[in-house]
Design an enzyme around this catalytic site. Structure first.
Site, PDB file in Angstrom:
ATOM      1  N   CYS A  45      19.659  20.017  27.961  1.00 50.26           N
ATOM      2  CA  CYS A  45      20.292  21.305  27.803  1.00 50.26           C
ATOM      3  C   CYS A  45      21.818  21.138  27.903  1.00 50.26           C
ATOM      4  O   CYS A  45      22.279  20.400  28.758  1.00 50.26           O
ATOM      5  CB  CYS A  45      19.782  22.229  28.902  1.00 50.26           C
ATOM      6  SG  CYS A  45      20.497  23.869  28.890  1.00 50.26           S
ATOM      7  N   PRO A  46      22.552  21.731  27.011  1.00 51.36           N
ATOM      8  CA  PRO A  46      22.219  22.738  26.016  1.00 51.36           C
ATOM      9  C   PRO A  46      22.047  22.179  24.606  1.00 51.36           C
ATOM     10  O   PRO A  46      22.015  22.949  23.646  1.00 51.36           O
ATOM     11  CB  PRO A  46      23.423  23.670  26.072  1.00 51.36           C
ATOM     12  CG  PRO A  46      24.571  22.715  26.246  1.00 51.36           C
ATOM     13  CD  PRO A  46      24.016  21.638  27.183  1.00 51.36           C
TER      14      PRO A  46
END
Length: 78
Positions: free
Chosen positions: A15-16
Site C-alpha cells: 500500500c498504496p
C-alpha cells in the site's frame, strides 16, 4: 460495444501502490472495461473497494492463497 480487460500485476507491492496502479489504469479506461488487479497486500481488500465506491466502479474480491484478485468494472457502481 467491446469490453477491454486489463490485468494489473501488483503482487509484492505494498500500500498504496496497488491502488495507485489501479487509479492510473482507470483514468484511461472506458466505461464497462474490466481491470483485474492481482496483489498480495491485504490492505488492498479494503483500499481498492473503497476507491471503487468513491469513483463509481464495481469491485469483486476473491482470495486464492496469498493472492488477492480484484475485478473492477469501470463506471458501473451497481
Amino acid at each position: 460495444m467491446e469490453t477491454n480487460v486489463l490485468t494489473i500485476d501488483a503482487r509484492g507491492l505494498k500500500c498504496p501502490l496497488p491502488v495507485l496502479k489501479l487509479e492510473k489504469a482507470a483514468a484511461t479506461a472506458n466505461a464497462g472495461d474490466q481491470l483485474l488487479i492481482l496483489t498480495t497486500d491485504a490492505m488492498a481488500k479494503i483500499d481498492i473497494p473503497l476507491f471503487c465506491r468513491q469513483n463509481g466502479h464495481h469491485c469483486d474480491v476473491q482470495t486464492n492463497g496469498e493472492v488477492i484478485s480484484l475485478t473492477v468494472r469501470i463506471g458501473s457502481a451497481g
